[in-house]
Motif scaffolding. Structure first.
Motif, PDB file in Angstrom:
ATOM      1  N   MET A  94     -40.194 -17.472-104.360  1.00 12.46           N
ATOM      2  CA  MET A  94     -40.889 -17.006-102.766  1.00 12.46           C
ATOM      3  C   MET A  94     -40.744 -15.525-102.782  1.00 12.46           C
ATOM      4  SD  MET A  94     -40.238 -19.934-100.422  1.00 12.46           S
ATOM      5  CE  MET A  94     -38.142 -20.150-101.299  1.00 12.46           C
ATOM      6  N   SER A  95     -40.786 -14.850-101.781  1.00 12.78           N
ATOM      7  CA  SER A  95     -41.760 -13.540-101.449  1.00 12.78           C
ATOM      8  C   SER A  95     -40.192 -13.341-100.269  1.00 12.78           C
ATOM      9  CB  SER A  95     -42.211 -13.111-100.742  1.00 12.78           C
ATOM     10  OG  SER A  95     -42.777 -13.987 -99.157  1.00 12.78           O
ATOM     11  N   LEU A  96     -38.962 -12.405 -99.968  1.00 17.55           N
ATOM     12  CA  LEU A  96     -38.181 -11.894 -98.875  1.00 17.55           C
ATOM     13  C   LEU A  96     -38.699 -12.494 -97.912  1.00 17.55           C
ATOM     14  CD1 LEU A  96     -35.628 -11.271 -98.612  1.00 17.55           C
ATOM     15  CD2 LEU A  96     -37.120  -9.214 -97.553  1.00 17.55           C
ATOM     16  N   THR A  97     -40.089 -12.466 -97.412  1.00 20.80           N
ATOM     17  CA  THR A  97     -40.899 -12.898 -96.112  1.00 20.80           C
ATOM     18  C   THR A  97     -40.476 -14.497 -95.888  1.00 20.80           C
ATOM     19  OG1 THR A  97     -42.338 -11.235 -95.697  1.00 20.80           O
ATOM     20  CG2 THR A  97     -42.485 -12.963 -94.652  1.00 20.80           C
ATOM     21  N   GLY A  98     -40.901 -14.730 -97.360  1.00 25.11           N
ATOM     22  CA  GLY A  98     -40.543 -16.812 -97.736  1.00 25.11           C
ATOM     23  C   GLY A  98     -39.518 -17.427 -97.133  1.00 25.11           C
ATOM     24  N   TRP A  99     -38.240 -16.961 -98.063  1.00 20.04           N
ATOM     25  CA  TRP A  99     -36.968 -16.837 -98.067  1.00 20.04           C
ATOM     26  C   TRP A  99     -36.224 -16.272 -96.497  1.00 20.04           C
ATOM     27  CZ3 TRP A  99     -34.683 -20.165-100.492  1.00 20.04           C
ATOM     28  CH2 TRP A  99     -34.924 -19.779-102.123  1.00 20.04           C
ATOM     29  N   ILE A 100     -36.913 -15.906 -95.814  1.00 13.81           N
ATOM     30  CA  ILE A 100     -36.134 -15.144 -94.033  1.00 13.81           C
ATOM     31  C   ILE A 100     -37.018 -16.277 -93.588  1.00 13.81           C
ATOM     32  CG2 ILE A 100     -36.774 -13.676 -92.026  1.00 13.81           C
ATOM     33  CD1 ILE A 100     -36.265 -11.876 -94.002  1.00 13.81           C
ATOM     34  N   VAL A 101     -38.384 -16.711 -93.314  1.00  8.16           N
ATOM     35  CA  VAL A 101     -39.077 -17.995 -92.719  1.00  8.16           C
ATOM     36  C   VAL A 101     -38.043 -19.390 -92.948  1.00  8.16           C
ATOM     37  CG1 VAL A 101     -41.014 -19.583 -92.523  1.00  8.16           C
ATOM     38  CG2 VAL A 101     -41.511 -16.578 -92.735  1.00  8.16           C
ATOM     39  N   LEU A 102     -38.024 -19.039 -94.394  1.00 10.02           N
ATOM     40  CA  LEU A 102     -37.072 -20.624 -94.565  1.00 10.02           C
ATOM     41  C   LEU A 102     -36.034 -20.753 -94.102  1.00 10.02           C
ATOM     42  CD1 LEU A 102     -37.402 -23.699 -96.097  1.00 10.02           C
ATOM     43  CD2 LEU A 102     -36.363 -22.657 -98.237  1.00 10.02           C
ATOM     44  N   GLY A 103     -35.374 -19.826 -94.097  1.00  4.52           N
ATOM     45  CA  GLY A 103     -34.239 -19.718 -93.337  1.00  4.52           C
ATOM     46  C   GLY A 103     -34.147 -19.689 -91.923  1.00  4.52           C
ATOM     47  N   ILE A 104     -35.059 -19.670 -90.868  1.00  9.88           N
ATOM     48  CA  ILE A 104     -34.974 -19.767 -90.445  1.00  9.88           C
ATOM     49  C   ILE A 104     -34.905 -21.463 -89.540  1.00  9.88           C
ATOM     50  CG2 ILE A 104     -36.470 -18.652 -87.996  1.00  9.88           C
ATOM     51  CD1 ILE A 104     -36.542 -16.175 -88.571  1.00  9.88           C
ATOM     52  N   PHE A 105     -36.560 -21.280 -90.180  1.00  8.29           N
ATOM     53  CA  PHE A 105     -36.520 -22.850 -90.136  1.00  8.29           C
ATOM     54  C   PHE A 105     -34.992 -24.149 -90.047  1.00  8.29           C
ATOM     55  CE2 PHE A 105     -38.107 -27.299 -92.451  1.00  8.29           C
ATOM     56  CZ  PHE A 105     -39.125 -27.695 -90.675  1.00  8.29           C
ATOM     57  N   VAL A 106     -34.731 -23.952 -91.703  1.00  6.52           N
ATOM     58  CA  VAL A 106     -33.362 -24.835 -92.353  1.00  6.52           C
ATOM     59  C   VAL A 106     -32.684 -23.898 -90.509  1.00  6.52           C
ATOM     60  CG1 VAL A 106     -30.837 -24.904 -93.300  1.00  6.52           C
ATOM     61  CG2 VAL A 106     -33.361 -24.221 -94.429  1.00  6.52           C
ATOM     62  N   VAL A 107     -32.381 -23.115 -89.960  1.00  9.61           N
ATOM     63  CA  VAL A 107     -31.047 -23.174 -88.764  1.00  9.61           C
ATOM     64  C   VAL A 107     -31.297 -23.765 -87.715  1.00  9.61           C
ATOM     65  CG1 VAL A 107     -30.351 -21.167 -87.405  1.00  9.61           C
ATOM     66  CG2 VAL A 107     -30.440 -20.372 -89.254  1.00  9.61           C
ATOM     67  N   VAL A 108     -33.112 -23.561 -87.269  1.00  4.46           N
ATOM     68  CA  VAL A 108     -33.519 -23.907 -86.449  1.00  4.46           C
ATOM     69  C   VAL A 108     -32.983 -25.947 -86.661  1.00  4.46           C
ATOM     70  CG1 VAL A 108     -36.051 -24.908 -84.863  1.00  4.46           C
ATOM     71  CG2 VAL A 108     -35.234 -23.295 -85.414  1.00  4.46           C
ATOM     72  N   ILE A 109     -33.581 -26.666 -87.948  1.00  7.07           N
ATOM     73  CA  ILE A 109     -33.131 -28.212 -87.523  1.00  7.07           C
ATOM     74  C   ILE A 109     -31.660 -28.779 -87.594  1.00  7.07           C
ATOM     75  CG2 ILE A 109     -33.539 -29.457 -89.614  1.00  7.07           C
ATOM     76  CD1 ILE A 109     -35.650 -29.443 -88.797  1.00  7.07           C
ATOM     77  N   LEU A 110     -30.853 -27.309 -88.414  1.00  8.17           N
ATOM     78  CA  LEU A 110     -29.279 -27.635 -88.275  1.00  8.17           C
ATOM     79  C   LEU A 110     -28.842 -27.807 -87.448  1.00  8.17           C
ATOM     80  CD1 LEU A 110     -28.129 -25.742 -91.183  1.00  8.17           C
ATOM     81  CD2 LEU A 110     -28.095 -27.749 -90.725  1.00  8.17           C
ATOM     82  N   ILE A 111     -29.810 -26.847 -86.189  1.00  6.33           N
ATOM     83  CA  ILE A 111     -29.081 -26.966 -84.227  1.00  6.33           C
ATOM     84  C   ILE A 111     -29.325 -28.426 -84.300  1.00  6.33           C
ATOM     85  CG2 ILE A 111     -29.829 -26.406 -82.042  1.00  6.33           C
ATOM     86  CD1 ILE A 111     -29.909 -23.266 -83.623  1.00  6.33           C
ATOM     87  N   GLN A 112     -31.045 -28.751 -84.376  1.00  8.73           N
ATOM     88  CA  GLN A 112     -31.104 -29.703 -83.857  1.00  8.73           C
ATOM     89  C   GLN A 112     -30.282 -30.878 -84.231  1.00  8.73           C
ATOM     90  OE1 GLN A 112     -34.841 -30.807 -82.549  1.00  8.73           O
ATOM     91  NE2 GLN A 112     -33.820 -29.175 -81.374  1.00  8.73           N
ATOM     92  N   LEU A 113     -29.911 -31.475 -85.933  1.00  6.21           N
ATOM     93  CA  LEU A 113     -29.290 -32.130 -86.125  1.00  6.21           C
ATOM     94  C   LEU A 113     -27.734 -32.195 -85.796  1.00  6.21           C
ATOM     95  CD1 LEU A 113     -30.109 -32.322 -90.091  1.00  6.21           C
ATOM     96  CD2 LEU A 113     -30.819 -33.907 -88.383  1.00  6.21           C
ATOM     97  N   GLY A 114     -27.252 -31.044 -85.505  1.00  5.94           N
ATOM     98  CA  GLY A 114     -26.114 -31.630 -84.789  1.00  5.94           C
ATOM     99  C   GLY A 114     -26.255 -31.595 -83.581  1.00  5.94           C
ATOM    100  N   TYR A 115     -26.624 -32.094 -82.665  1.00  9.38           N
ATOM    101  CA  TYR A 115     -26.727 -32.255 -81.209  1.00  9.38           C
ATOM    102  C   TYR A 115     -26.857 -33.650 -81.252  1.00  9.38           C
ATOM    103  CZ  TYR A 115     -27.073 -27.651 -78.038  1.00  9.38           C
ATOM    104  OH  TYR A 115     -27.520 -27.361 -77.394  1.00  9.38           O
ATOM    105  N   TYR A 116     -27.762 -33.912 -82.506  1.00 12.35           N
ATOM    106  CA  TYR A 116     -28.207 -35.736 -82.797  1.00 12.35           C
ATOM    107  C   TYR A 116     -27.091 -36.460 -83.058  1.00 12.35           C
ATOM    108  CZ  TYR A 116     -33.168 -35.635 -80.788  1.00 12.35           C
ATOM    109  OH  TYR A 116     -34.053 -35.898 -80.544  1.00 12.35           O
ATOM    110  N   LEU A 117     -26.434 -35.682 -83.888  1.00 15.96           N
ATOM    111  CA  LEU A 117     -24.622 -36.767 -84.951  1.00 15.96           C
ATOM    112  C   LEU A 117     -24.203 -36.385 -83.651  1.00 15.96           C
ATOM    113  CD1 LEU A 117     -25.978 -35.425 -88.984  1.00 15.96           C
ATOM    114  CD2 LEU A 117     -26.598 -37.803 -87.399  1.00 15.96           C
TER     115      LEU A 117
END
Length: 373
Positions: free
Chosen positions: A3-26
């Protein structure tokens, strides 16, 4: 996987967003989903003053007040209806009810409060006239779900408890608008009830709320928020509630039911009015609620970006984890609040929340209306 650097950054942002959501739910929302009331130390019954403010509510009172008056509550209680400068048939209707029900006390206001917008003045007058320590609040357009409402709400009190938060759903009707309204009501309750169980109570709803009269008087009532049209439920509770003095009551027979708005415009007007008070929440709760709604808003844009610019199957897998957790928590919480019929559309409602956050964002900075009726 390349993946390109941009792809890793975008994926990283998505992972952070999902982790925040999971934190609230769990960490937060699972508290309501898996909530079981603790056994009480005693079964004391308290004297109760139920208070309803009414301004030109003759039609609603005719339909719903009997449900409050016929509560199966053997201990001392009274029903106070504050007739706030009504110009319809409210006065005569209440007088007829009073002939049949001796527990009904009528407080008639004939002068508008200057400089105190909203219903805080009539509610304050009702509270000051109350004979008993435990106050039980609802609205003229609400009806208790059962004759056990008063009994169950007061049973939420125990040693050290000054506030009991209830749930006030809307009546089930046909149509998608009704389902959206009921889901939004559930989603709001998921937050305020779960945060209360997590030791961070920040609001209640005036349709079904109880607190001690002494708590109200000790904190000088609504004095600090009198200039704000709304807030008689959420801002007051935000000010006086704590981890140790707040309990919840979610028994289905302790709910109050309300007629839902029948048009999109009426619902949006109602929600805009409610959201204008959110800016006055405590900084910590504004941050926590903002982080939850902000991360929820970003889920789908971040998902699309991650699928396009990084690894689509990995992004979908991460998204699937969130949706699995969300589906489980929502299903259990909906069952707790008797909204389980909504669960079959959980994916649609999750998509809807992205649009809902977008629509409601301007209400957070809009100036509040000055009238409650």
């Amino acid at each position: 996987m390349s993946m390109s650097l941009t792809g890793w950054i975008v994926l990283g942002i998505f992972v952070v967003v999902i982790l925040i959501q999971l934190g609230y739910y769990l960490l937060v929302f699972r508290k309501l989903a898996y909530y079981t009331p603790r056994p009480k130390n005693n079964s004391q019954e308290y004297a109760v003053s139920a208070i309803i403010c009414a301004k030109n509510e003759a039609e609603n009172l005719a339909m719903h007040l009997p449900g409050v008056l016929v509560q199966d509550y053997q201990s001392t209680h009274e029903i106070i209806v504050v007739n706030d400068n009504s110009t319809d048939e409210t006065k005569y209707l209440l007088e007829e009810f009073q002939k049949q029900f001796k527990v009904l006390n009528i407080l008639t206001l004939v002068q508008e409060a200057q400089g105190i917008p909203g219903k805080k003045f009539p509610l304050s007058m009702g509270i000051k006239s109350a004979k008993y320590e435990v106050l039980l609040l609802t609205d003229a357009d609400c009806v208790p779900a059962s004759e056990k409402w008063m009994q169950l709400m007061q049973s939420g009190y125990d040693k050290g408890i000054d506030i009991v938060l209830g749930y006030g759903p809307y009546i089930r009707k046909k149509g998608m608008l009704n389902q959206l309204i009921r889901f939004e009501t559930f989603h709001t309750a998921l937050q305020y009830l779960s945060f209360a169980l997590a030791g961070q109570p920040y609001m209640g709803v005036g349709r079904n709320l109880s607190y001690k009269r002494e708590l109200f008087l000790k904190n000088k009532g609504f004095a600090s928020i009198n200039h704000i049209p709304g807030g008689d439920d959420d801002l007051f509770i935000s000010k006086v509630a704590s981890k140790s003095n707040t309990a919840i009551m979610i028994d289905q027979e302790a709910h109050t039911l309300s007629e839902p708005p029948l048009t999109w415009g009426a619902w949006m007007k109602q929600k805009n009015r409610h959201y204008t008070t959110a800016k006055y929440y405590k900084p910590k709760m504004k941050f926590l609620l903002g982080l939850y709604s902000g991360s929820g808003f970003l889920v789908y844009p971040a998902l699309v970006a991650a699928m396009i610019l990084s690894c689509w199957w990995l992004a979908l897998g991460i998204y699937a984890v969130r949706m699995t957790v969300l589906a489980i928590i929502w299903k259990k919480a909906m069952k707790q609040l008797n909204e389980q019929d909504l669960w079959s559309k959980f994916f649609i409602f999750d998509l809807w929340m992205f649009l809902y956050y977008f629509i409601m964002a301007p209400a957070l900075i809009r100036k509040p209306e000055k009238k409650w009726k």
